[in-house]
Design an enzyme around this catalytic site. Sequence first.
Site, PDB file in Angstrom:
ATOM      1  N   ARG A 195      -1.123  16.890 -21.524  1.00 54.24           N
ATOM      2  CA  ARG A 195      -1.322  18.178 -22.155  1.00 54.24           C
ATOM      3  C   ARG A 195      -0.444  18.370 -23.348  1.00 54.24           C
ATOM      4  O   ARG A 195       0.915  18.645 -23.091  1.00 54.24           O
ATOM      5  CB  ARG A 195      -1.633  19.389 -21.038  1.00 54.24           C
ATOM      6  CG  ARG A 195      -1.624  20.805 -21.785  1.00 54.24           C
ATOM      7  CD  ARG A 195      -1.303  21.738 -20.618  1.00 54.24           C
ATOM      8  NE  ARG A 195      -1.393  23.127 -21.096  1.00 54.24           N
ATOM      9  CZ  ARG A 195      -0.560  23.816 -20.608  1.00 54.24           C
ATOM     10  NH1 ARG A 195       0.095  23.728 -19.376  1.00 54.24           N
ATOM     11  NH2 ARG A 195      -0.639  25.305 -21.336  1.00 54.24           N
ATOM     12  N   ALA A 236       0.062  30.391 -17.857  1.00 56.17           N
ATOM     13  CA  ALA A 236      -0.909  31.248 -18.603  1.00 56.17           C
ATOM     14  C   ALA A 236      -0.911  32.554 -17.887  1.00 56.17           C
ATOM     15  O   ALA A 236      -1.090  33.732 -18.380  1.00 56.17           O
ATOM     16  CB  ALA A 236      -2.526  30.749 -18.810  1.00 56.17           C
ATOM     17  N   PRO A 283      -1.525  27.611 -13.696  1.00 54.53           N
ATOM     18  CA  PRO A 283      -2.461  26.766 -14.346  1.00 54.53           C
ATOM     19  C   PRO A 283      -2.363  25.827 -15.322  1.00 54.53           C
ATOM     20  O   PRO A 283      -1.524  26.130 -16.285  1.00 54.53           O
ATOM     21  CB  PRO A 283      -3.432  27.852 -14.800  1.00 54.53           C
ATOM     22  CG  PRO A 283      -2.654  28.985 -15.023  1.00 54.53           C
ATOM     23  CD  PRO A 283      -1.597  28.965 -13.958  1.00 54.53           C
ATOM     24  N   ASN A 284      -2.851  24.595 -15.136  1.00 53.03           N
ATOM     25  CA  ASN A 284      -2.801  23.670 -16.287  1.00 53.03           C
ATOM     26  C   ASN A 284      -1.464  22.656 -16.115  1.00 53.03           C
ATOM     27  O   ASN A 284      -1.381  21.723 -16.915  1.00 53.03           O
ATOM     28  CB  ASN A 284      -2.765  24.176 -17.649  1.00 53.03           C
ATOM     29  CG  ASN A 284      -4.447  24.672 -17.650  1.00 53.03           C
ATOM     30  OD1 ASN A 284      -5.334  24.161 -17.680  1.00 53.03           O
ATOM     31  ND2 ASN A 284      -4.432  25.824 -18.001  1.00 53.03           N
ATOM     32  N   ASN A 303       6.707  29.481 -12.496  1.00 52.92           N
ATOM     33  CA  ASN A 303       6.530  29.136 -13.755  1.00 52.92           C
ATOM     34  C   ASN A 303       4.882  29.491 -13.688  1.00 52.92           C
ATOM     35  O   ASN A 303       4.183  28.844 -13.129  1.00 52.92           O
ATOM     36  CB  ASN A 303       6.465  27.750 -14.209  1.00 52.92           C
ATOM     37  CG  ASN A 303       5.889  27.458 -15.651  1.00 52.92           C
ATOM     38  OD1 ASN A 303       5.340  28.437 -16.099  1.00 52.92           O
ATOM     39  ND2 ASN A 303       6.142  26.203 -16.030  1.00 52.92           N
ATOM     40  N   HIS A 328      10.052  28.712 -17.917  1.00 53.93           N
ATOM     41  CA  HIS A 328       9.067  28.174 -18.823  1.00 53.93           C
ATOM     42  C   HIS A 328       9.683  26.783 -19.430  1.00 53.93           C
ATOM     43  O   HIS A 328      10.789  26.819 -19.774  1.00 53.93           O
ATOM     44  CB  HIS A 328       8.522  28.889 -19.825  1.00 53.93           C
ATOM     45  CG  HIS A 328       7.952  30.216 -19.222  1.00 53.93           C
ATOM     46  ND1 HIS A 328       6.545  30.116 -18.836  1.00 53.93           N
ATOM     47  CD2 HIS A 328       8.536  31.567 -19.133  1.00 53.93           C
ATOM     48  CE1 HIS A 328       6.326  31.524 -18.340  1.00 53.93           C
ATOM     49  NE2 HIS A 328       7.438  32.277 -18.363  1.00 53.93           N
ATOM     50  N   ARG A 360       6.271  30.813 -29.763  1.00 54.44           N
ATOM     51  CA  ARG A 360       4.738  30.404 -29.901  1.00 54.44           C
ATOM     52  C   ARG A 360       3.880  31.768 -30.468  1.00 54.44           C
ATOM     53  O   ARG A 360       4.408  32.614 -30.953  1.00 54.44           O
ATOM     54  CB  ARG A 360       4.373  30.053 -28.421  1.00 54.44           C
ATOM     55  CG  ARG A 360       5.317  28.648 -28.272  1.00 54.44           C
ATOM     56  CD  ARG A 360       4.981  28.005 -26.533  1.00 54.44           C
ATOM     57  NE  ARG A 360       3.518  27.504 -26.862  1.00 54.44           N
ATOM     58  CZ  ARG A 360       3.003  27.004 -25.792  1.00 54.44           C
ATOM     59  NH1 ARG A 360       3.583  27.310 -24.587  1.00 54.44           N
ATOM     60  NH2 ARG A 360       1.359  26.725 -25.766  1.00 54.44           N
ATOM     61  N   GLU A 407      12.145  33.277 -13.321  1.00 54.53           N
ATOM     62  CA  GLU A 407      10.884  32.826 -14.016  1.00 54.53           C
ATOM     63  C   GLU A 407      11.246  31.762 -14.903  1.00 54.53           C
ATOM     64  O   GLU A 407      12.445  31.690 -15.648  1.00 54.53           O
ATOM     65  CB  GLU A 407      10.575  34.209 -14.787  1.00 54.53           C
ATOM     66  CG  GLU A 407       9.476  33.851 -15.719  1.00 54.53           C
ATOM     67  CD  GLU A 407       9.195  34.966 -16.976  1.00 54.53           C
ATOM     68  OE1 GLU A 407       9.830  35.819 -16.870  1.00 54.53           O
ATOM     69  OE2 GLU A 407       8.007  34.739 -17.193  1.00 54.53           O
ATOM     70  N   TYR A 444       5.037  20.501 -24.499  1.00 58.75           N
ATOM     71  CA  TYR A 444       5.555  20.667 -23.256  1.00 58.75           C
ATOM     72  C   TYR A 444       6.229  19.199 -22.796  1.00 58.75           C
ATOM     73  O   TYR A 444       6.576  19.155 -21.633  1.00 58.75           O
ATOM     74  CB  TYR A 444       4.252  20.751 -22.255  1.00 58.75           C
ATOM     75  CG  TYR A 444       3.521  22.080 -22.190  1.00 58.75           C
ATOM     76  CD1 TYR A 444       3.928  23.373 -21.985  1.00 58.75           C
ATOM     77  CD2 TYR A 444       2.258  22.125 -23.164  1.00 58.75           C
ATOM     78  CE1 TYR A 444       3.534  24.269 -22.281  1.00 58.75           C
ATOM     79  CE2 TYR A 444       1.673  23.409 -23.238  1.00 58.75           C
ATOM     80  CZ  TYR A 444       1.979  24.379 -22.589  1.00 58.75           C
ATOM     81  OH  TYR A 444       1.504  25.699 -23.125  1.00 58.75           O
TER      82      TYR A 444
END
Lengths: 144, 144, 144, 144, 144, 144, 144, 144, 144, 144, 144, 144
Positions: free
Chosen positions: I18, I76, I10-11, I73, I99, I106, I97, I23
């Site tokens: 964003r 969220a 998502p996003n 990825n 990111h 964070r 995985e 990012y």
Amino acid sequence: MKKILIINGPNLNMLGAREPEIYGSQTIADIEKLCRETAEKLGFSIDFRQSNAEAEMIGWIQESAKFNALIINAAAYTHTSVAIYDALLAVKIPVVEVHLSNIFRREEFRHHSYVSRAAKGVICGFGAGSYALALQGIKELLNA
Amino acid sequence: MKKILIINGPNLNMLGAREPEIYGSQTIADIEKLCRETAEKLGFSIDFRQSNAEAEMIGWIQESAKFNALIINAAAYTHTSVAIYDALLAVKIPVVEVHLSNIFRREEFRHHSYVSRAAKGVICGFGAGSYALALQGIKELLNA
Amino acid sequence: MKKILIINGPNLNMLGAREPEIYGSQTIADIEKLCRETAEKLGFSIDFRQSNAEAEMIGWIQESAKFNALIINAAAYTHTSVAIYDALLAVKIPVVEVHLSNIFRREEFRHHSYVSRAAKGVICGFGAGSYALALQGIKELLNA
Amino acid sequence: MKKILIINGPNLNMLGAREPEIYGSQTIADIEKLCRETAEKLGFSIDFRQSNAEAEMIGWIQESAKFNALIINAAAYTHTSVAIYDALLAVKIPVVEVHLSNIFRREEFRHHSYVSRAAKGVICGFGAGSYALALQGIKELLNA
Amino acid sequence: MKKILIINGPNLNMLGAREPEIYGSQTIADIEKLCRETAEKLGFSIDFRQSNAEAEMIGWIQESAKFNALIINAAAYTHTSVAIYDALLAVKIPVVEVHLSNIFRREEFRHHSYVSRAAKGVICGFGAGSYALALQGIKELLNA
Amino acid sequence: MKKILIINGPNLNMLGAREPEIYGSQTIADIEKLCRETAEKLGFSIDFRQSNAEAEMIGWIQESAKFNALIINAAAYTHTSVAIYDALLAVKIPVVEVHLSNIFRREEFRHHSYVSRAAKGVICGFGAGSYALALQGIKELLNA
Amino acid sequence: MKKILIINGPNLNMLGAREPEIYGSQTIADIEKLCRETAEKLGFSIDFRQSNAEAEMIGWIQESAKFNALIINAAAYTHTSVAIYDALLAVKIPVVEVHLSNIFRREEFRHHSYVSRAAKGVICGFGAGSYALALQGIKELLNA
Amino acid sequence: MKKILIINGPNLNMLGAREPEIYGSQTIADIEKLCRETAEKLGFSIDFRQSNAEAEMIGWIQESAKFNALIINAAAYTHTSVAIYDALLAVKIPVVEVHLSNIFRREEFRHHSYVSRAAKGVICGFGAGSYALALQGIKELLNA
Amino acid sequence: MKKILIINGPNLNMLGAREPEIYGSQTIADIEKLCRETAEKLGFSIDFRQSNAEAEMIGWIQESAKFNALIINAAAYTHTSVAIYDALLAVKIPVVEVHLSNIFRREEFRHHSYVSRAAKGVICGFGAGSYALALQGIKELLNA
Amino acid sequence: MKKILIINGPNLNMLGAREPEIYGSQTIADIEKLCRETAEKLGFSIDFRQSNAEAEMIGWIQESAKFNALIINAAAYTHTSVAIYDALLAVKIPVVEVHLSNIFRREEFRHHSYVSRAAKGVICGFGAGSYALALQGIKELLNA
Amino acid sequence: MKKILIINGPNLNMLGAREPEIYGSQTIADIEKLCRETAEKLGFSIDFRQSNAEAEMIGWIQESAKFNALIINAAAYTHTSVAIYDALLAVKIPVVEVHLSNIFRREEFRHHSYVSRAAKGVICGFGAGSYALALQGIKELLNA
Amino acid sequence: MKKILIINGPNLNMLGAREPEIYGSQTIADIEKLCRETAEKLGFSIDFRQSNAEAEMIGWIQESAKFNALIINAAAYTHTSVAIYDALLAVKIPVVEVHLSNIFRREEFRHHSYVSRAAKGVICGFGAGSYALALQGIKELLNA
């Protein structure tokens, strides 16, 4: 004319029938009507939506560039959705979080809100009135 | 004419001078003026008070029988005062909690509020506007 | 004649009116009367006080050298006041903590008491009777 | 004549020999004697029992219909026994919890009591005197 | 004919009288009768026992080699007894845990079960029906 | 004829292929077949559904007025979905939660269930047999 | 001449009499005398105050614009007062926190200090000497 | 001749049959034999007991005045029994805690021991050898 | 030719717009282009997808039998989705995985990943480069 | 002449270059110079050392019998080293803990100090000045 | 002849001088002597070492292939060193953990041991005798 | 030619021999060889080091000004060393954290990394391949 997006989360389509001792007897249509009347008085147009789907809500939040402000009652996703939180972090217009009930008088897991971390202001506990107050609050935020 | 008691807690007498990046540049007098103007429009009279003393605030809450509604910004005592919570539990008129800032975007220890557990509704993050919205919210609560 | 200081904390001045389903319908004056009658039978004189102010209560505790024993119902400060705890630590006469309600059947945050850490004995749940039992307990403590 | 059941839990048969700096030098027989004398003055008959066995204590609690009130010092089981708690929940007569020592000044794990959740009142820290006060407290509870 | 051992824990001998709003109005004898009838239909013989004593229950679990399956409602010991858990770990026949009430809707401390860690299956919330379902579940487990 | 809605959550469409050492080798079609056969014997008709989508499951739960009872295996959403919990709170027919595996013998995060808080009964650990037992349990609940 | 405000919190008026094994035998007057002598050597004037009242301490902190630096021993309020913390956050002169005892060798709840979060430096464990060191520290801070 | 009391807790009567991969294949009789042989070499007589009942174990601990030292493997009660802990606190002879397995390599809830808080020394992980080492350790403790 | 499935959560469709300070300014199309170029060099074909919907992502993971490896990825949902975790547990091809940002620098709630528990390897903090490294890592995993 | 040992822990050799916004621009040589000058005024000789190695620091602490007092800035080991704590527990001369920064305004894990538990006094937040104050504090401690 | 490596951790070189009320008055040389005498009786040769340095201890553990068994008193590193734990995980000979004191009767942070997770057996609380028992325990482990 | 420093922490010198099911069968020399080959292809020179000593690792990190980038596998110190974290905070070149195994699938205490808080990127789970990927990642970071 300023355009306000109002997003409602899961199970709010069941209002009136669902636990009326907590959420009152007004339906989601009643709330939409109240929002339209209040918005009209304040000189706003509104786009009022409801979804049970997290992804649909994320999509709507991602449309925020077309609006002047966002009111969101994320319902159950308030407490669990990092994805909605991330979507809200990318929003550049004012965001106001609303809840019908006072979530701080309910179960412990409802006391934490991911939405609050990304919102400008929070209003809860006034039933459908929370939405009307949110519209008025947005009026002030946009004027300021 | 409905009478509204508005109670402000510790350090709110320093508004304007105190951390303006969080609390804004308005003074407590500015907020009182805004409350008076809003109340007048809504047909309310207000009694606007501020104290740094927990006991004085408790005493004022105990006077609530003389009023139709109570707005309280308990400031730092929001997070620590069981005594104010107990005083509010005995109050029979509608209570609305307000905060200038969005307390959920600040330090962890400000996320918990004893006041919320005893209030009807909660409004935060609109600066001085939180008070105006609270008065409007009370209008609705008293009409309902 | 032995002199007993009895200190009552915040909101106990509202007894009778305040949440009678928890605290009963007796007023603080009723409790004082019960204490006077019980004390008389036991051969004590009492000094019965109530305050909403933590600092005033601390001041009274600091006067303890003038008394033979201390009964304290610190009410909400029971759970939050390190300052009252520190004051009690300096007290050399017997201290008995009382509560009208059984605090262990209420909200989680009422289960911890700073006062208990500094008291000789604890009595709760007998309503006004807790005070009478405390006076009788002090009788024994002073005789021992 | 009102009949009071007094139940004592594990290791209380060792009183006098066991850690006298905490529990005092009185034996369980001394406490029983004190209870009998106090009960007599108050017009009660008592049934005074001690057991190291949780199940035997549960059985005694289940006999409560034959009595007018119950005093219980569950000793170590106070802190661990859900089974005793469940037995007490079914009791319809007044229950008073007692402890010789002030459990709140001892190890952290002694600060929680399952018994308190099911008792009407709690008395601790007065040594054998806790029992005498409990009998007096029951006098008041039965009169009320 | 398959033999099923059914073990009931503390306070279940008080069923019917004990908190009927939670446990229903059936007595332990009623449950035994239901179990016998259900077992007969399923072609099982049962050995139905109840004890308030943890050690007795452990002893019964240690007899499991004489049976084809074990149904256990450990009641309060469910949440606290590592000893019963250890006894169950040594059992080689299928074990089914039952509860009359839905333990997950009750106090927090009833949400954890040592028995569940050692059982094959768990059934709760159907009142006496939980036992009947357990017998049927065992039927399937033994056939599989 | 009573109608039973059976809802299956995410990844249950993969049964048989997915971790057979935990979930067994039966497919979702096998489970549906077992449910149909069991329902037929009990005089029920069933509506058997599976979805990976939280929102779709919420929608199905909101249809509950058309059914006499609801069986739900919310799979992973069991542990995370406040939205499904909220949907279940509005349901007026009996709800039974099922799981193929004994979730209490697996990872810590599977020990908590939002569904259990809203269900009448819980059955887990019997593999596909959990569904058959749930249907039988519903039979009893509807008869009671 | 630089003016230093020195604020002392609850129970420090009892120094000398209060738990001398922790706080030493010096009185608050002795400490004031030491502070005056030290200040004189360093070319400072001091305003030395003590209060048991949180609100009075807040008021004094709010006067800080009249001073060049602030030394504060908030005593018990150190650990509990968000209100004092908020007042200190608005202070623009250097703040030094002092304690007579080493609070990190005492009860767990004394290890956390709200004052430390708002102070420039922290000094504890030197008895009355902590104040003298604080004055010397301020000398350096004002010179830097 | 020194007399040593050796107390074994719940389920140790099942050794050999019970989870041999953890506890080994020796029976409780084998352990008793090993203890007798070791004791003989060291010049001790032993009284070797096992019980599944907490209360019986408490009773045996209360007999400690008749012995010169106590070895205890409280098994599951190690982790849960405050009552055994209290019994041990009253013991004046040396106490050594033993375990067959290394409890620190097993489930988290086995890492805490109430017995350790009351024992002089702890020995675990040597299987039946833990008992032999405990006897040798007692030899040294009694000589010292 | 080996086929690699790349799933974005998502996003991530909002990349570039964003929070570019976290990012970066590359869009999802830029990342896809980088992945295609890298894959080509390594002799892979890729199927690059993005969705805001948990259920759609689960469906894609369930298709994994058609691919040789999976890069994910989950954005969220990384931190909240047991359902994605369960889907990954059934996957038999290597899972990596990724990111964009270093999630460990964070917010606290981003430090926990359900995906990591089911992945072979984890790569984060290299911006779009994390994907290129993942493809190279898969090269090695498939060769090994 | 009194001899003071000053021990500096890991990374303090990098002062000036290392995060000057936290630690200031002074080098470890500057601090040593300040310490020598201050010591000279106070009539002390100093032995000023720095090490990145926990074991070397332990060795130096073990030499404490040759000195009259010890000042220690254990830097990162402050928060993690039980070994340094144990070494300090054996020290019989006064120990003062210093830090350049106010560790209570930094990351959570820096709020706990093993050194504080073993030190007489603590001084932090005055930059290099913390050392000068520590020497003055030691002056007082040795005179007292 | 079997060779046993005995590793002692930080501050054990200070035994006798260091906190004798906890560790006794024996020096490390005394313990070595006791170990040599015991080993001789058991037919072992020993290599007895002490270090304050974690890395040196790791190096010694890595030499374990040259020995038949390892006894380790890691002192303070017991509670903090994952690195020693990792070194021990690679050891193939029997490892026995020893402590002079009963670490479970001391500060909370001493109750957790990384060494226990990697050791075969644990012995504590017998002073220097813990080492002698460990040698005897190793005798049995090597014979088994 | 860019120079890369590669630092390996405790027990990595034992690779191949140590727990090969977790760390694989490659030795540290194999990894160094792989790194040299990969670096050569990428146009880097490397300085490859290993130490069991936290202080030596800190010293190497402090040399970072002589290098263009730093790769660190801090092994066990990853989870415990604030001192290494502090050293890394002063580093101005890119830092990449690597691990052979996927630390998130191992014991809970390995899930937290101080190194991650100070690193640019993190790579784990690819065995020796993690180092090769780290070198490639650095290539990109230095080009960006």
